[in-house]
Design a protein around this motif. Sequence first.
Motif, short mmCIF file in Angstrom:
data_model
loop_
_atom_site.label_atom_id
_atom_site.label_comp_id
_atom_site.label_asym_id
_atom_site.label_seq_id
_atom_site.Cartn_x
_atom_site.Cartn_y
_atom_site.Cartn_z
N TRP A 188 0.84 -1.20 0.00
CA TRP A 188 0.00 0.00 0.00
C TRP A 188 0.87 1.25 0.00
O TRP A 188 0.61 2.20 -0.73
CB TRP A 188 -0.93 -0.01 1.20
CG TRP A 188 -1.90 1.12 1.20
CD1 TRP A 188 -1.68 2.42 1.56
CD2 TRP A 188 -3.27 1.08 0.74
NE1 TRP A 188 -2.80 3.18 1.38
CE2 TRP A 188 -3.78 2.39 0.88
CE3 TRP A 188 -4.09 0.07 0.24
CZ2 TRP A 188 -5.10 2.69 0.55
CZ3 TRP A 188 -5.39 0.38 -0.08
CH2 TRP A 188 -5.89 1.68 0.06
N MET A 189 1.92 1.23 0.82
CA MET A 189 2.83 2.36 0.87
C MET A 189 3.49 2.59 -0.49
O MET A 189 3.60 3.73 -0.96
CB MET A 189 3.91 2.13 1.93
CG MET A 189 4.93 3.25 2.05
SD MET A 189 6.46 2.74 2.84
CE MET A 189 7.16 1.68 1.57
N LEU A 190 3.92 1.50 -1.15
CA LEU A 190 4.54 1.64 -2.47
C LEU A 190 3.58 2.25 -3.47
O LEU A 190 3.97 3.11 -4.28
CB LEU A 190 5.01 0.26 -2.96
CG LEU A 190 6.22 -0.34 -2.24
CD1 LEU A 190 6.49 -1.75 -2.76
CD2 LEU A 190 7.45 0.53 -2.44
N LEU A 356 5.05 7.07 4.24
CA LEU A 356 5.98 6.14 4.88
C LEU A 356 5.42 5.63 6.21
O LEU A 356 5.83 4.58 6.70
CB LEU A 356 7.33 6.82 5.11
CG LEU A 356 8.09 7.24 3.85
CD1 LEU A 356 9.35 8.02 4.24
CD2 LEU A 356 8.47 6.03 3.01
N GLY A 357 4.48 6.39 6.76
CA GLY A 357 3.86 5.96 8.00
C GLY A 357 3.06 4.68 7.88
O GLY A 357 2.73 4.04 8.88
N ILE A 399 5.80 21.34 9.47
CA ILE A 399 6.61 20.24 9.99
C ILE A 399 5.86 19.48 11.07
O ILE A 399 5.82 18.24 11.09
CB ILE A 399 7.96 20.76 10.55
CG1 ILE A 399 8.82 21.34 9.43
CG2 ILE A 399 8.71 19.66 11.28
CD1 ILE A 399 10.11 21.97 9.90
N GLY A 400 5.24 20.24 11.98
CA GLY A 400 4.45 19.60 13.03
C GLY A 400 3.30 18.80 12.47
O GLY A 400 3.00 17.69 12.94
N PHE A 401 2.63 19.36 11.47
CA PHE A 401 1.52 18.67 10.83
C PHE A 401 2.00 17.38 10.15
O PHE A 401 1.34 16.34 10.23
CB PHE A 401 0.87 19.59 9.80
CG PHE A 401 -0.24 18.95 9.02
CD1 PHE A 401 -1.49 18.77 9.57
CD2 PHE A 401 -0.02 18.51 7.71
CE1 PHE A 401 -2.52 18.18 8.85
CE2 PHE A 401 -1.04 17.92 6.98
CZ PHE A 401 -2.29 17.76 7.55
N THR A 402 3.17 17.44 9.51
CA THR A 402 3.72 16.26 8.83
C THR A 402 3.99 15.14 9.83
O THR A 402 3.68 13.98 9.57
CB THR A 402 5.01 16.63 8.08
OG1 THR A 402 4.74 17.66 7.13
CG2 THR A 402 5.57 15.42 7.37
N VAL A 403 4.56 15.49 10.97
CA VAL A 403 4.86 14.48 11.99
C VAL A 403 3.58 13.84 12.52
O VAL A 403 3.49 12.61 12.64
CB VAL A 403 5.68 15.11 13.15
CG1 VAL A 403 5.83 14.12 14.30
CG2 VAL A 403 7.04 15.56 12.65
N LEU A 404 2.60 14.66 12.85
CA LEU A 404 1.34 14.13 13.38
C LEU A 404 0.62 13.28 12.34
O LEU A 404 0.06 12.22 12.66
CB LEU A 404 0.44 15.28 13.82
CG LEU A 404 0.87 16.03 15.09
CD1 LEU A 404 -0.02 17.24 15.32
CD2 LEU A 404 0.82 15.10 16.30
N LEU A 405 0.65 13.73 11.08
CA LEU A 405 -0.01 12.97 10.02
C LEU A 405 0.71 11.64 9.81
O LEU A 405 0.07 10.61 9.57
CB LEU A 405 -0.01 13.78 8.73
CG LEU A 405 -0.77 13.18 7.54
CD1 LEU A 405 -2.24 13.02 7.88
CD2 LEU A 405 -0.62 14.06 6.30
N PHE A 406 2.03 11.66 9.92
CA PHE A 406 2.83 10.44 9.79
C PHE A 406 2.41 9.41 10.85
O PHE A 406 2.15 8.24 10.55
CB PHE A 406 4.30 10.79 9.93
CG PHE A 406 5.24 9.61 9.91
CD1 PHE A 406 5.75 9.13 8.71
CD2 PHE A 406 5.61 8.97 11.09
CE1 PHE A 406 6.62 8.04 8.69
CE2 PHE A 406 6.47 7.88 11.08
CZ PHE A 406 6.97 7.42 9.87
#
Length: 458
Positions: A188-190, A356-357, A399-406
């Motif tokens: 799925w990630m790919l 990647l999450g 950046i914070g949004f990216t981390v939380l979304l990850f």
Amino acid sequence: MTGRRGSSMASAIHLEDVELQDSEAGRQPVGEARDPEFYSMEEAVECIGFGRFHILLFVVMGSAKIVEAMEIMLLTVLSPEIQCEWHLEDWQVTFISTMVFLGYMICGGVFGYVADKYGRRKMVFGGFVWASYFSLLTSFAPTYGWFIFLYSMVGCGVAATSQGFVLKTEFMPAKYRSSLLPLSTIFWMLGSMIIIILGITVVPTLGWRWIIRLSIIPSLLIIGLFQFIPESARFQVSVGNIRGAVATLRRIARMNKTSLPDGDLREPVVTEMGNALTIINPTLRRTSLLLWFSWFVVSFSYYGSDLSSSELLEKDLLCVTNPDPEHSINPNDEEELCYCNPLTMDDYKTLLISSLGEVALSPLNIRLLNLLGRTRSMIILQVLSAIFFMLVNICSTKIGFTVLLFLLRSLIAVNSNVVYIYTAEVYPTSVRATGMGLCTSFSRIGDIIAPFIAQETE
């Protein structure tokens, strides 16, 4: 030991078949020696073990997730592009997702029934052909109306390919399911990453129609590999094709360089395949209701986070101090029904990192399944997903949004794996594809609602 395994559903396929088919299955009671003249389907699968065939099966059937992810992620990448080309309002863009998932919902239950009646392999193969054909037609859609219709047909085909998980589960030895099936998230990630990379490279140069055409290539490759995948031996034996089931098992044993147990295969012939009433009988009713709700929650969470992240990035609604000028919106321009804000390189990077999450917590997933079982794992993961959904609403930098979304997508992906595995294990062979198909259909209710909720992020 037997009661403990039953509570964790580690061998749920075997247990449910025994419960629903009683002693007619020809199995020996727990703790007694096996009749050397006969062996059951479960014993054959366990005796063959894990080998080259299962690696091939894992790759080919797992690749079905690549196709599904690519078709779904296309909506995220294409939404800003088609909104500009056809001057669409927000609700019209959302309606595209609604129709795609509606086609998925209707076809999910229907194709599950067909898979139980006529075979898993035929259904999955037909789904790849169907999805590829209508995907190609979608790239030539002349109008918004044609785009909606053709893409909903793509969703219908993708619903059929989801039966590949059933086919994969029915061949997999029980002790490997909790370790290998969660790794399907890699595919799925790919798929998600392929679409995002194509969005970065193809959309700015060749346009959105070419990204659809190029996305068909994985489906065509999988269609070519299908010649190496046999029909489910569990399905064959359930419809009375014992000779075909034995031939399939021998073929797998040769590939794995093992052998079948001594004796003859003995299993009862199921007189009624694909009977949906079995799913809501007193034995399975509560399980089915809880699964339908769980699938709804998982899909609503996944596509809600996916589509709302696209909205937030496209419209720059992250509460950042210095918004990107390319994302600025003029609220005084009342005559303009749409705005053209294609995703930027930074936006694509955010989507790529969050993708990647999908596999980040796979080791945790495997550990939870082995230690806590399916149901406890689902409870813990759903609570954690709810907490991170609330955290995403906090104003932060990109950046914070990216981390939380990850982290959020990691938790949702893990929860989705557990729900998939539990569903495939808990239903008996006679209605396994139907049960999976109906669960898929209920999940699409969440998918249909999610795009409208995503629009409210505006």
